[in-house]
Structures are given as C-alpha cells and as structure tokens.
Design an enzyme around this catalytic site. Structure first.
Site, short mmCIF file in Angstrom:
data_model
loop_
_atom_site.label_atom_id
_atom_site.label_comp_id
_atom_site.label_asym_id
_atom_site.label_seq_id
_atom_site.Cartn_x
_atom_site.Cartn_y
_atom_site.Cartn_z
CG ASP A 368 -2.28 0.64 0.93
OD1 ASP A 368 -2.30 1.88 1.05
OD2 ASP A 368 -3.27 -0.03 0.59
CG ASP A 369 0.29 6.06 0.91
OD1 ASP A 369 1.30 6.35 0.25
OD2 ASP A 369 -0.49 6.90 1.39
CG ASP A 480 -6.47 5.53 -2.08
OD1 ASP A 480 -7.64 5.93 -2.07
OD2 ASP A 480 -5.84 5.24 -1.04
CG ASN A 482 -6.78 8.85 -0.07
OD1 ASN A 482 -7.73 8.29 0.44
ND2 ASN A 482 -5.72 8.21 -0.52
CB CYS A 528 -9.34 2.69 -3.24
SG CYS A 528 -9.16 3.23 -1.54
CG ASP A 550 -10.15 4.19 4.13
OD1 ASP A 550 -9.81 3.28 3.36
OD2 ASP A 550 -9.70 5.35 4.05
#
Ligand code: DGJ
Length: 731
Positions: A368-369, A480, A482, A528, A550
């Site tokens: 992930d990130d 993603d 955000n 996402c 989330d």
C-alpha cells in the site's frame, strides 16, 4: 419485444423481460411520457392524457386559444424551461442573447439492434447485437439549430433500460449548456417513498427511506467525486414495498463526479425524477458543430421488491458493465500491509507478512501507500512515482520478485490523480493542479489534485504509472484518491470554459484509466477513494472491484456492505479482516465474525499476519481454504438479503448458485440479548423442490421447509459479535 413504434398512434413501446415503457409524440412534436412499470402486451391509452384548465399553468403560444394545454401539467420525456413548464427542466441552455429559453420538438427517430458506446464515457455494453435494442429520438429547436438525441437502450433479458442524451449544436451561435440531465421521468402520482444511500468517510452507503414530500427531494455531490456522502442512486418505492414484494423504480448514474438526483412533487401530485451531472457550478460551451454527450443512467423497474432490483443491477453490472480479464474470474485472496504497517515498513517487514500469507494460503500481497518518493507520512511525494530506496534499497522489482518467489502475486498502491506540495512534480509544475489564479490552494490530507482536464498532465501521469507496471511484475493495482475538489479551475482553459473543469477532469480520468487498464489487461485493478468514496458504476467500468470502506470493523461493515449490495454486485466489494481492537472504531469482534463478514465480499486480510497467535493463524488458514471453496458461489452467485442491520441487532444474507444446488447463509448478531426469543431464519432464493444437506452435519431439509418454516438459530450462540454459517448442498 424490444422497441416498437406505432406510427398511427405515434407511440413508442419499449419492452424488457418484465417491464414496459411508453411514450407518445403529440401532434406539435412534444414528446410525452405515458407509462413505465410492469410489462403489458399492448398499450392502448387506458390512462389517456386528460387536459384541464389549471390556474396559473400558462399555454404555449400555439395553444393560446386552448387553456387546457400547458407544459406545466404534461408528463414529458425531456422537459425544457421557459415556455409554461414551471417545474425543474431536464436541461437548460443559454443563448448568445442571454436567453435560456429553448423549444424542443420531435424531429425523427431510429431503432437499431445493439448499443453504441458512449464516446469517452463508461457505459453498459452488449456482447452481441441481439442482446439489446436502442431507440434514438432526435428532438430539435429549429430556431437555434439545436439537436438533442434521446437514447434509450432496452436490455431485454436483463430487464433494464438505459438512457443518455446527446446535444449537437447545428446552429451558428455559441451555446452554453447550464444543465444537461441524462434522464427525466414524469410519474403521474406521488405515492412513493424515496430510497437513497448516504454516508460519510468510514460510514458509506447507509440506507435511508422516507416518504416523498411535496416539493423537491434530492441527493447530490458537489465534491468532484461521486462521494462517500451520497451515492448516485435513488429509487422510488410504492408504500409497503419490501425486499420481496412491491414496486421499485430505481436509477443509477454511470458517472464518478458531481451528480444530482432529484424527485420533484408538483402541485398536482405528479413526480418528476431527473438525474445527471450536477448543474451546480457546471456549464459547458457548445460551439457550432460541437456535441456534448451526457453520461448514462441505468433504470431498473421491479415489481418484486428491492431484492429483485438489486439482483437485476448485480447481473447487469457483473456481466455488461465490468470488463476485462477479471470480469468472470475468481478474485484472489489478498493481504494488504496498510493497517499492518501504515508508512512504517521495510523490505523485511513486507516479506515477513507475505511469507506468513503464503503459509496461510493467501494468493496476493498488496504493498500500500508509502513505497515511493520519501513518503514516511502523508505530507509528501504524491506524483513522484519512483521507488523510495531508503525503504526498499533493492528496489521495487526486487521486492516483487521476492514476493513472487514466495508464491504470491504482487500488487501495488498508487494515487495517480494527486500531487503533494512537497514533491518534485509540484516543484516542476505548480500549475498542473486544480487551482484558481490569485487564490490560495486549499489542501486536504496535505495534497492537491492534479488537473486531469489537461492532456499534458494525463499524458505524464499515464507514462509514470505505465513505466512501473511495465518494469515490475505487478498483478494488481489499488487506485486510490484521497480528497475532494476545491478551487476548481484549470490553467489550460479560457475563462468561459472554467466551469467545464470538473467534468473535463472526469473525461481525462476516464481516458487515463482506459489507456492504463487496456495496456495491462492481466492486471486486476481495484479502485478506492478513501475506501468507498467513488463506489459507482463509472469506476466499475474500468476497474472491476472497489475498496468498500476504510472502515474495516466487522460490525460497521454489516451496514456498509448491506447498503452497498442494494446496487453493486458482491464481487465488486473489497472486504478485509483487520486487527482488533479495530483501528477505526476500537471494537473487537471475534476472528470468526470478522472472517464471515469479509467472506461475504471479496476476501482479504489487512493486518500483520506475522503477529497472529498460533491459534489465530489456524483459524485464518481455515478461513482462506474455506473461501477458496465457496468463492465462486459468493462472487458469482445470486444474493438475497434476509435481515437488515438497519432494522435491528441481527443481520443475515444468503448466496445461491444460479442452479440453486448450493447456498450459503450468513447470520450475524451484534450484541447478546437477555431473554432473547428462540428465533428461526426463513431462507430465500433456494429451490423449494430440492433437498439440501447442511454441510458438516447429517441434517437434510427440503427447500420448502427452509423457506417456509425456517432454520432454528442455535441458542448456543452466546456473547456479543457473533456469527453463524450454514452451507447447504443439494442432496
Ligand atoms: C486510503 C485507502 O482507503 C486506504 O486503504 C489506504 O490505501 C490509504 N488511503 C493509504 O494512504
């Protein structure tokens, strides 16, 4: 079947499996709506239009001597503004002289097999022309040379009608679209309830159902994304409609940006539903010979309640919206390191988690990130899609190969639409983000949004993402996004086109996603947006699954997944087991309940597997191996909701195979109750004439008994946060 035009009565009759939709061209060319609902064989005007002289409902010029004819009282297909209809119009156009009056009349129509793609936009599709029939009705305002093509596609066997609209400026002046809905339906009564999905970050798609009131009821997004707050879905329900009975008229917008969905109940108790790009802060300049295509709306009518509506959406979306190699393929069980490590990881930690994952039977590791730039927190590096050698000194390729050697596929997180102020990309191109000259740039999660309305920006980001996908053995991408849009403006557009930016951004994003996903067809893409902030059919067209929320708490997930299932197929929902106490709500459901909730979607794990106790590892191993056995049923079966988490302490749902030879029932009870009744659970969706064995027992029941009498919920289920599963197999 399909679409019939009765040239004598000038009526169109659209017929899907259980649905009819009827329109008529009145002699002056007004296109009126006559019926949408349960299928009829032949329409003969039993509900003929009745004209009355209504006070303050004026008469269009051609009818100045007929006080009974007013657009204000006419049920119309695509109503205009300014010539006697005082309700909200389906569209509005500003002319060079400042006027916003237009006058559309029927000009011609055509009917053809199949369905044409919508240029640059996501949309449902056919695999062969016989699956659907399309009607295109061309309306015209001859004074200004405006053509408006109303498209209706009937997916007969899917029992679905889709609609969209195309504006073409064939005149000589520049037009400004100030609103352009994709659809309007004028119902001739208002005895409905309004169902929609609302929420917030970590609380997406909660169901709300309210009586329709006089005036306007609407849901919308002004955030530059379809949003966590309101899903682009509404339905009108007849009073008393349940999961299994009653009429439902549902609308879902195939778009991922700002939308408006509204129902207006007028003075005579008619209801007008419109859905489309949100007119708020939008307009679009249409020069001569230019065209504007609206996104699509999917309309589902069900006479058998909300459950049947959902299964109609699921079937269509699973097979005629989602595309690519993974459309019909079982999805891998993954482990994602986000909640396990957040930004704090190195190659050894990653390999530890992956190795434990392999021991437990997990198939895919997702990094992930935090793997790029110098991203040790969320304050920097978005846009700098180059591996962080501090964290991963041997590079990404090396790590991916090591993970693959362990026997897992490798997946990677990106947030391609964003840029950190602290990034090389932003330092080089400060004008590449959405912004307004002279105004401060509001940050959200310390980031700005790249201006995807610009071709150069789209090109560069596509190149950076593709370079990594081409040089590292990546099988999965988490895409993603955000934050939401502020200071919406583009340095590349002239002042008169600034209000096009948000929609042009969506068109740019769709183009980028089309280019990347089609260049890497073997990669499974999961979209996402801080969880389920863009869980919409637009994204599903490009990426066959979405990270649902989330919020990974199993109890919260009951509502989130239940609400999401109203429209979106189970196979599209990413659903992970995470650690306890849960990081979002600090609750500690049992590992069994966490597993059962996650197995009711696309199973994954999002915790440090290497920290699990020996017992927990055994349970996870068992869950993973069980899911492999049932995932075909879960991901591609039919879904039935039994008990709603919005109505009480218990939730249950059921999956069946298409041939009903197998079913799996999940029951969840959130809190233990004193003096609780000894309850039974009546099943749905199974074959009444089949005999089923409850797997792991010697109990055999007929489908009729399970449906009418029900299964006893074992009193042995004790304590809070419990789940129980019955797996039924035909004898
Ligand atoms: C939001 C996502 O929903 C999370 O799962 C995680 O990927 C973070 N972003 C990473 O920044």
């Amino acid at each position: 079947m399909g679409i019939q035009f009765d040239s004598k009565n000038k009526t169109f009759h659209l017929q899907a499996k259980d649905t009819s939709y009827v329109m008529e061209i009145l002699h002056e060319g007004y296109l009126v709506h006559l019926y949408w609902g349960r299928k009829i064989n032949t329409y003969r005007h039993s509900n003929f239009l009745q004209f009355l002289d209504r006070g303050f409902s004026g008469n269009p010029y051609q009818h100045k001597d007929d006080r009974t004819f007013s657009l204000d009282t006419l049920p119309q297909e695509y109503p205009q503004y300014g010539n006697t209809d005082f309700r909200k119009p389906a569209y509005q156009i500003q002319l060079e002289n400042g006027s916003t009056i237009t006058d559309l009349r029927y000009q011609t129509h055509s009917i053809f097999k199949g369905k044409a793609p919508l240029e640059g936009l996501p949309a449902t599709y056919t695999e062969c022309d016989n699956e659907a029939e399309t009607l295109e009705i061309t309306m015209e305002d001859s004074l200004i040379g405006l053509k408006v093509i109303l498209s209706y596609t009937v997916f007969e066997q899917f029992n679905v009608i889709t609609r969209s609209v195309r504006f073409i400026n064939e005149g000589s002046q520049s037009l400004k679209l100030v609103s352009a809905h994709s659809l309007c339906v004028d119902f001739r009564d208002a005895d409905f309830e309004f169902l929609h999905l609302h929420g917030a970050h970590v609380k997406e798609r909660h169901i709300e159902r309210l009586p329709l009131m006089n005036g306007i009821q609407s849901v919308e997004s002004t955030r530059g994304a379809s949003s966590h707050q309101h899903n682009p879905f509404i339905a009108l329900l007849r009073k008393g409609t349940t999961e299994d009975s009653g009429e439902v008229y549902a609308f879902n917008f195939v778009y991922s940006g700002n939308f408006l969905a509204q129902a207006e109940v007028d003075q005579f108790r008619n209801t007008r539903v419109t859905m489309g790009i949100n007119p708020f802060d939008f307009n679009w300049k249409l020069e001569p010979n230019e065209a504007f295509q609206t996104p699509e709306v999917v309309m589902v009518y069900s006479s058998e309640g909300v459950g049947s509506m959902s299964r109609t959406f699921h079937e269509l979306y699973r097979t005629r919206l989602v595309r690519g190699n993974y459309r019909d393929r079982e999805r891998p069980i993954l482990v994602n390191n986000w909640e396990a490590t957040y930004f704090d990881f190195n190659a050894d930690k990653i390999l530890d988690i992956a190795e434990t994952g392999r021991e437990l039977g997990i198939e895919l590791f997702v990094l992930d990130d935090g793997w790029f730039g110098k991203r040790n927190d969320d304050k920097s590096s978005l846009g700098d899609w180059f591996v962080d050698r501090q964290k991963l000194p041997e590079g990404l390729n090396h790590l991916a190969l090591r993970v693959k050697e362990l026997g897992l596929d490798f997946g990677l997180w990106f947030e391609p639409e964003m840029v950190s102020v602290d990034s090389d990309l932003y330092r080089e191109h400060p004008d590449w983000c959405l912004h307004v000259p002279g105004r401060n740039r509001s940050e959200s999660r310390n980031q700005l949004i790249l201006d995807f309305s610009r071709e150069d920006v789209c090109y560069e980001i596509t190149k950076r993402v593709c370079n990594i996908l081409a040089s590292v053995p990546i099988s999965y991408v988490k895409w993603d996004m955000n934050r939401h849009m502020t200071e919406i403006g583009s340095a590349a557009l002239p002042p008169e086109r600034q209000r096009e930016t948000a929609h042009r951004y969506m068109l740019g994003l769709y183009k980028v996603m089309e280019s990347i996903t089609s260049s890497f067809p073997h990669v499974l893409f999961e979209s996402c947006s801080g969880g389920g902030g863009r869980f919409d059919p637009g994204m599903l067209y490009y990426m066959p699954q979405t990270w649902t929320s989330d919020n990974t708490d199993a109890v919260s997930r009951l509502k989130i997944q239940y609400g999401t299932s109203l429209v979106y197929p189970i196979v599209t929902m990413g659903s992970h087991v995470s650690a306890v106490p849960n990081h979002q709500v600090h609750r500690s459901p049992s590992i069994q309940m966490r597993g059962d909730v996650a197995m009711s979607g696309n199973l994954g794990y999002e915790l440090d597997l290497s920290n699990l106790s020996v017992d927990e590892k055994e349970i996870v191993k068992e869950q993973v191996s069980h899911y492999k056995e049932i995932r075909q049923l879960i991901q591609f079966g039919d879904f039935y909701r039994l008990q709603s988490p919005f109505e009480g302490n218990e939730t249950s749902w059921l999956f069946t195979t298409k041939d009903k030879t197998e079913a799996i029932v999940y029951y969840f009870r959130v809190l233990a109750e004193p003096a609780a009744p000894t309850a039974v659970l009546r099943l749905k969706g199974i074959d009444h004439s089949k005999q089923y064995r409850v797997d792991g027992t010697d109990q055999v029941f007929g489908g009729d008994e399970l449906s009418y009498v029900g299964l006893a919920i074992p009193v042995e289920i004790k304590g809070d946060f419990q789940s129980f599963v019955w797996h039924l197999k035909e004898l």
